[in-house]
Design an enzyme around this catalytic site. Structure first.
Site, PDB file in Angstrom:
ATOM      1  N   ASP A  83       2.429 -15.445   7.037  1.00 16.37           N
ATOM      2  CA  ASP A  83       2.146 -16.875   6.800  1.00 16.37           C
ATOM      3  C   ASP A  83       2.419 -17.255   5.353  1.00 16.37           C
ATOM      4  O   ASP A  83       2.920 -18.350   5.065  1.00 16.37           O
ATOM      5  CB  ASP A  83       0.669 -17.186   7.107  1.00 16.37           C
ATOM      6  CG  ASP A  83       0.417 -17.368   8.600  1.00 16.37           C
ATOM      7  OD1 ASP A  83       1.385 -17.446   9.369  1.00 16.37           O
ATOM      8  OD2 ASP A  83      -0.772 -17.437   8.989  1.00 16.37           O
ATOM      9  N   PRO A 135       0.797  -1.227   0.000  1.00 12.82           N
ATOM     10  CA  PRO A 135       0.000   0.000   0.000  1.00 12.82           C
ATOM     11  C   PRO A 135       0.831   1.279   0.000  1.00 12.82           C
ATOM     12  O   PRO A 135       1.841   1.381   0.699  1.00 12.82           O
ATOM     13  CB  PRO A 135      -0.825  -0.102   1.295  1.00 12.82           C
ATOM     14  CG  PRO A 135      -0.213  -1.185   2.088  1.00 12.82           C
ATOM     15  CD  PRO A 135       0.479  -2.102   1.134  1.00 12.82           C
ATOM     16  N   ALA A 150       2.852  -0.658   5.055  1.00 11.54           N
ATOM     17  CA  ALA A 150       2.384  -0.728   6.445  1.00 11.54           C
ATOM     18  C   ALA A 150       1.933  -2.133   6.851  1.00 11.54           C
ATOM     19  O   ALA A 150       1.914  -2.452   8.044  1.00 11.54           O
ATOM     20  CB  ALA A 150       1.252   0.267   6.652  1.00 11.54           C
ATOM     21  N   GLU A 159      12.998  -8.642   2.111  1.00 12.25           N
ATOM     22  CA  GLU A 159      12.156  -7.494   2.451  1.00 12.25           C
ATOM     23  C   GLU A 159      12.968  -6.212   2.246  1.00 12.25           C
ATOM     24  O   GLU A 159      14.124  -6.143   2.677  1.00 12.25           O
ATOM     25  CB  GLU A 159      11.729  -7.632   3.911  1.00 12.25           C
ATOM     26  CG  GLU A 159      10.929  -6.457   4.433  1.00 12.25           C
ATOM     27  CD  GLU A 159      10.116  -6.844   5.670  1.00 12.25           C
ATOM     28  OE1 GLU A 159       9.279  -7.767   5.553  1.00 12.25           O
ATOM     29  OE2 GLU A 159      10.336  -6.245   6.728  1.00 12.25           O
ATOM     30  N   ARG A 207       5.013  11.052  -2.654  1.00 11.79           N
ATOM     31  CA  ARG A 207       4.604  10.928  -1.259  1.00 11.79           C
ATOM     32  C   ARG A 207       5.792  11.203  -0.319  1.00 11.79           C
ATOM     33  O   ARG A 207       6.831  10.547  -0.427  1.00 11.79           O
ATOM     34  CB  ARG A 207       4.143   9.479  -1.063  1.00 11.79           C
ATOM     35  CG  ARG A 207       3.978   9.018   0.340  1.00 11.79           C
ATOM     36  CD  ARG A 207       3.997   7.492   0.369  1.00 11.79           C
ATOM     37  NE  ARG A 207       3.642   6.990   1.671  1.00 11.79           N
ATOM     38  CZ  ARG A 207       3.919   5.777   2.109  1.00 11.79           C
ATOM     39  NH1 ARG A 207       4.527   4.913   1.319  1.00 11.79           N
ATOM     40  NH2 ARG A 207       3.568   5.401   3.309  1.00 11.79           N
ATOM     41  N   ASN A 233       8.202  -5.194  -0.571  1.00 13.09           N
ATOM     42  CA  ASN A 233       8.017  -4.071   0.351  1.00 13.09           C
ATOM     43  C   ASN A 233       6.524  -4.040   0.642  1.00 13.09           C
ATOM     44  O   ASN A 233       5.730  -3.573  -0.186  1.00 13.09           O
ATOM     45  CB  ASN A 233       8.482  -2.758  -0.271  1.00 13.09           C
ATOM     46  CG  ASN A 233       8.368  -1.605   0.715  1.00 13.09           C
ATOM     47  OD1 ASN A 233       7.717  -1.727   1.758  1.00 13.09           O
ATOM     48  ND2 ASN A 233       8.994  -0.483   0.384  1.00 13.09           N
ATOM     49  N   HIS A 248      12.761  -1.923   2.582  1.00 12.78           N
ATOM     50  CA  HIS A 248      12.070  -0.686   2.984  1.00 12.78           C
ATOM     51  C   HIS A 248      12.908   0.502   2.555  1.00 12.78           C
ATOM     52  O   HIS A 248      14.131   0.505   2.757  1.00 12.78           O
ATOM     53  CB  HIS A 248      11.845  -0.648   4.496  1.00 12.78           C
ATOM     54  CG  HIS A 248      10.924  -1.725   4.950  1.00 12.78           C
ATOM     55  ND1 HIS A 248       9.570  -1.664   4.719  1.00 12.78           N
ATOM     56  CD2 HIS A 248      11.165  -2.907   5.550  1.00 12.78           C
ATOM     57  CE1 HIS A 248       9.011  -2.770   5.180  1.00 12.78           C
ATOM     58  NE2 HIS A 248       9.953  -3.546   5.679  1.00 12.78           N
TER      59      HIS A 248
HETATM   60  C1  DQA Z   1       7.861   1.529   4.109  1.00 15.38           C
HETATM   61  C2  DQA Z   1       7.860   1.738   5.624  1.00 15.38           C
HETATM   62  C3  DQA Z   1       6.475   1.451   6.204  1.00 15.38           C
HETATM   63  O1  DQA Z   1       6.478   1.658   7.615  1.00 15.38           O
HETATM   64  C4  DQA Z   1       5.465   2.378   5.589  1.00 15.38           C
HETATM   65  O2  DQA Z   1       4.161   2.069   6.074  1.00 15.38           O
HETATM   66  C5  DQA Z   1       5.492   2.373   4.106  1.00 15.38           C
HETATM   67  C6  DQA Z   1       6.801   2.363   3.433  1.00 15.38           C
HETATM   68  C7  DQA Z   1       9.241   1.892   3.495  1.00 15.38           C
HETATM   69  O3  DQA Z   1       9.471   1.504   2.369  1.00 15.38           O
HETATM   70  O4  DQA Z   1      10.029   2.609   4.135  1.00 15.38           O
HETATM   71  O5  DQA Z   1       4.471   2.450   3.443  1.00 15.38           O
HETATM   72  O6  DQA Z   1       7.625   0.156   3.842  1.00 15.38           O
END
Ligand code: DQA
Length: 144
Positions: A84, A9, A74, A95, A17, A71, A97
């Site tokens: 799961d 999301p 949230a 993962e 953003r 990614n 971020h």
């Molecule tokens: C995120 C970090 C998450 O906490 C946040 O909700 C995002 C982006 C990141 O890429 O830093 O939507 O996954």
């Protein structure tokens, strides 16, 4: 080799953003860069704001792809269902971020999804995706 990139999301808004947190580059730009830098990799890209659609995509790619870069936005912090799925599939998941979760609000410090991932890259912006692809490519070279 096949690598799937799956974004959750609000990541469709990247570039527009909160640029001070997430940067100014869009995923379209990143995707073009990846295709240029890794011509031998067969990429797929999927983004959804809907938890179930992310689960469907992980299930679909998770038994035939060589690597998944996720990614989950949230949902990282809330979704046992996504965790799961990562545990259930065969393909290793990295993962990524964009931001450094550990230097942000405490509600972002916990990653439920990261528990079942091969590794996590955070805080390096879009470069994190490039590093994750590099890891999968090198891993494949090591085993073949
Ligand atoms: C995120 C970090 C998450 O906490 C946040 O909700 C995002 C982006 C990141 O890429 O830093 O939507 O996954």
């Amino acid at each position: 080799m096949k690598i799937a990139i799956i974004n959750g999301p609000n990541l469709n808004l990247t570039g527009k953003r909160e640029p001070e947190i997430y940067g100014t580059q869009s995923f379209d730009q990143l995707y073009q860069e990846l295709e240029l830098h890794f011509p031998k990799v067969n990429f797929s890209y999927f983004q959804s704001n809907v938890e179930g659609e992310l689960i469907d995509e992980l299930q679909q790619k998770g038994f035939s792809y060589d690597g998944i870069i996720l990614n989950a936005g949230a949902y990282t912090h809330t979704s046992i269902a996504l965790a799961d799925t990562i545990k259930a599939i065969k393909t290793p998941v990295i993962e990524v971020h964009l931001s450094n979760l550990l230097s942000r609000e405490s509600l972002r410090h916990l990653s439920l999804t990261g528990v079942y991932c091969a590794g996590t890259i955070m805080g390096l912006g879009m470069r994190g995706y490039v590093l994750a692809v590099t890891y999968f490519v090198q891993q494949q070279k090591n085993v073949s």
